[in-house]
Design an enzyme around this catalytic site. Structure first.
Site, PDB file in Angstrom:
ATOM      1  N   ASP A   2      -0.676  -2.770  10.213  1.00 38.65           N
ATOM      2  CA  ASP A   2       0.773  -3.068  10.869  1.00 38.65           C
ATOM      3  C   ASP A   2       2.251  -4.085  11.359  1.00 38.65           C
ATOM      4  OD1 ASP A   2       2.685  -0.619  12.371  1.00 38.65           O
ATOM      5  OD2 ASP A   2       0.784  -0.362  13.943  1.00 38.65           O
ATOM      6  N   HIS A  19       5.909  -3.726   3.158  1.00 40.92           N
ATOM      7  CA  HIS A  19       5.099  -3.553   2.217  1.00 40.92           C
ATOM      8  C   HIS A  19       4.061  -4.100   1.208  1.00 40.92           C
ATOM      9  CE1 HIS A  19       5.929   0.099   5.183  1.00 40.92           C
ATOM     10  NE2 HIS A  19       6.724   0.542   4.701  1.00 40.92           N
ATOM     11  N   LEU A 113     -19.619  -3.149  -1.185  1.00 45.36           N
ATOM     12  CA  LEU A 113     -18.929  -3.131   0.680  1.00 45.36           C
ATOM     13  C   LEU A 113     -18.519  -1.394   0.122  1.00 45.36           C
ATOM     14  CD1 LEU A 113     -16.853  -4.131   2.218  1.00 45.36           C
ATOM     15  CD2 LEU A 113     -15.358  -4.514   0.966  1.00 45.36           C
TER      16      LEU A 113
END
Ligand code: FPP
Length: 218
Positions: A2, A19, A113
């Site tokens: 965010d 973004h 991961l």
């Protein structure tokens, strides 16, 4: 992730630049996660509510997801990350969905991961979709407990969430992993996502490490 929009606005840049700046922090953060021994990381990239954004921004984001997948997946694969997609698969543009599914297939044998990308994801939608599949499978009420229910979520193997990191100072859950965050710890920071650094990520992990987790017990 965010705060991309506010990061751009503060620089008199279009939201898309925010973004893109948000994408550029991904590689160092994933490296830090691997080094710190994090086994699973979920990135909330696009919520079911984000479709309500102006059409132009939605299009820009979809293109960014596609470009990011093309650019980052080979590198993530080399580093041993296993990628998973979390969300409704029906509404995404076909090229985006194909790129995500290719990434899942390519990286399925890795185990350093686990990275979940939440795209067209909503916690309520996930619970509704799980319920629909339970009904379609003909389970009776006494067959349903928490373990059974969790098996019908989008990604049954995703472990319970330990830590939610919320950037840009928002004090909301925003429909994120509603089932899985039941006992999650929260780290809230005013830092906007494009400024979220590996150093702050390590601070968030240290803060988590110092907490006593009682899960309703004493
Ligand atoms: C929220 O900031 C951010 C988004 C809706 C998009 C996040 C997506 C990326 C950074 C791309 C990552 C790509 C992949 C494939 C993982 P906001 O626009 O709500 O910012 P604001 O709250 O400041 O307006």
């Amino acid at each position: 992730m965010d705060g991309n929009g506010r990061w751009a606005r503060r620089r008199w840049l279009p939201r898309a630049a925010g973004h893109r700046a948000g994408v550029s922090v991904l590689t160092p953060l994933l490296e830090t996660a691997g080094r710190a021994g994090v086994k699973t990381l979920t990135l909330y990239a696009f919520s079911t509510e984000n479709w309500a954004r102006p059409e132009r921004e939605v299009k820009t984001l979809m293109k960014l997801f596609l470009d990011t997948a093309r650019e980052k997946v080979p590198e993530l694969n080399e580093r041993g990350a296993r990628l998973h997609f979390l969300g409704r698969r029906g509404h995404l543009p076909a090229p985006v969905l194909e790129a995500l599914e290719e990434a899942e297939n390519l990286t399925s044998g890795n185990d350093t991961l686990d990275v979940y990308i939440a795209l067209d994801y909503g916690g309520r939608a996930e619970i509704v979709d799980a319920t629909r599949r339970i009904v379609a499978d003909g389970l009776s009420p006494e067959d349903i407990d928490e373990v059974t229910f969790a098996r019908y979520l989008y990604a049954p193997d995703v472990p319970e969430v330990d830590l939610v990191i919320r950037t840009s100072g928002e004090l909301r859950v925003s429909n994120f992993l509603l089932w899985q965050i039941a006992y999650a710890e929260f780290y809230v920071t005013d830092t906007l996502w494009p400024d979220f650094s590996p150093e702050e990520f390590v601070r968030a992990l240290a803060s988590f490490g110092s907490r006593s987790r009682r899960r309703g017990g004493v």
